[in-house]
Design a protein around this motif. Sequence first.
Motif, PDB file in Angstrom:
ATOM      1  N   THR A 297      14.166   4.239   1.597  1.00 41.23           N
ATOM      2  CA  THR A 297      13.175   3.272   2.095  1.00 41.23           C
ATOM      3  C   THR A 297      11.827   3.388   1.387  1.00 41.23           C
ATOM      4  O   THR A 297      10.883   2.708   1.775  1.00 41.23           O
ATOM      5  CB  THR A 297      12.987   3.439   3.620  1.00 41.23           C
ATOM      6  N   ASP A 298      11.755   4.206   0.360  1.00 39.18           N
ATOM      7  CA  ASP A 298      10.499   4.292  -0.399  1.00 39.18           C
ATOM      8  C   ASP A 298      10.707   3.865  -1.854  1.00 39.18           C
ATOM      9  O   ASP A 298       9.903   4.166  -2.717  1.00 39.18           O
ATOM     10  CB  ASP A 298       9.910   5.697  -0.330  1.00 39.18           C
ATOM     11  N   ARG A 299      11.774   3.123  -2.081  1.00 41.69           N
ATOM     12  CA  ARG A 299      12.108   2.680  -3.434  1.00 41.69           C
ATOM     13  C   ARG A 299      11.203   1.549  -3.900  1.00 41.69           C
ATOM     14  O   ARG A 299      10.870   0.658  -3.126  1.00 41.69           O
ATOM     15  CB  ARG A 299      13.550   2.144  -3.465  1.00 41.69           C
ATOM     16  N   LYS A 300      10.866   1.581  -5.172  1.00 36.39           N
ATOM     17  CA  LYS A 300      10.208   0.425  -5.782  1.00 36.39           C
ATOM     18  C   LYS A 300      11.281  -0.656  -5.924  1.00 36.39           C
ATOM     19  O   LYS A 300      12.454  -0.351  -6.087  1.00 36.39           O
ATOM     20  CB  LYS A 300       9.621   0.790  -7.137  1.00 36.39           C
TER      21      LYS A 300
ATOM     22  N   ASP B 141       5.880  -3.334  -3.287  1.00 36.30           N
ATOM     23  CA  ASP B 141       6.070  -1.897  -3.475  1.00 36.30           C
ATOM     24  C   ASP B 141       5.041  -1.094  -2.677  1.00 36.30           C
ATOM     25  O   ASP B 141       5.369  -0.061  -2.093  1.00 36.30           O
ATOM     26  CB  ASP B 141       5.986  -1.514  -4.957  1.00 36.30           C
TER      27      ASP B 141
ATOM     28  N   HIS C 288       7.139   3.099   4.771  1.00 32.67           N
ATOM     29  CA  HIS C 288       7.978   4.297   4.735  1.00 32.67           C
ATOM     30  C   HIS C 288       7.208   5.505   5.284  1.00 32.67           C
ATOM     31  O   HIS C 288       7.708   6.230   6.146  1.00 32.67           O
ATOM     32  CB  HIS C 288       8.438   4.563   3.298  1.00 32.67           C
ATOM     33  N   GLU C 289       6.000   5.701   4.781  1.00 37.95           N
ATOM     34  CA  GLU C 289       5.187   6.848   5.223  1.00 37.95           C
ATOM     35  C   GLU C 289       4.859   6.752   6.708  1.00 37.95           C
ATOM     36  O   GLU C 289       4.918   7.752   7.434  1.00 37.95           O
ATOM     37  CB  GLU C 289       3.910   6.940   4.381  1.00 37.95           C
TER      38      GLU C 289
ATOM     39  N   GLN D 174       6.023   1.411   0.468  1.00 34.78           N
ATOM     40  CA  GLN D 174       5.623   2.824   0.480  1.00 34.78           C
ATOM     41  C   GLN D 174       4.813   3.149   1.734  1.00 34.78           C
ATOM     42  O   GLN D 174       5.055   4.158   2.395  1.00 34.78           O
ATOM     43  CB  GLN D 174       4.811   3.151  -0.780  1.00 34.78           C
ATOM     44  N   GLU D 175       3.869   2.273   2.066  1.00 34.30           N
ATOM     45  CA  GLU D 175       3.028   2.474   3.246  1.00 34.30           C
ATOM     46  C   GLU D 175       3.880   2.474   4.529  1.00 34.30           C
ATOM     47  O   GLU D 175       3.695   3.305   5.416  1.00 34.30           O
ATOM     48  CB  GLU D 175       1.995   1.339   3.305  1.00 34.30           C
TER      49      GLU D 175
END
Length: 162
Positions: A127-130, A33, A40-41, A37-38
């Motif tokens: 693309t930022d989903r857990k 996760d 995606h950003e 997130q990283e």
Amino acid sequence: MNLDFYKNQAVQKHKDHKKFLDGIKKKPPKNLDYVVQETHEEVFEEINCLKCANCCKTTGPLFTEKDIDRIAKHLRMKPADFELKYLRTDEDNDKVLQNLPCSFLNGDNTCSIYEVRPKACREFPHTDRKKIYQINHLTLKNTVICPAAHIFLERLTENLKK
């Protein structure tokens, strides 16, 4: 942005991407996760959706009842009138746009209802989903539509090897 290039890349890499996603579904890395997130950003620091808007031109979101109520209120319409004017019920019984490109897409690729846009639009390309492995089919599908989703999957593959 060369959409054909990214679409061709996504099609060519489909088997590799599927194998990669199946692998993280079978055995998710402990830090998945966080890396998702990283990644995606990182991708969205480079990608400007306003230069593309392919999602708004070629695919329609699902509209929930909350979406319909919120957007209709914003447009000073009754929800039933909003549905009649803009939506249809598809074969899965979901409320979707009658026409593409999206009626709310402006000529400069901005959205005329951006502040109240549907949940599906706010979350695209997901693309930022857990626990991203829970939506592998959607991620694969989105790589063909969205250059950022393709780049995300390429980077995620690299970032998880580190």
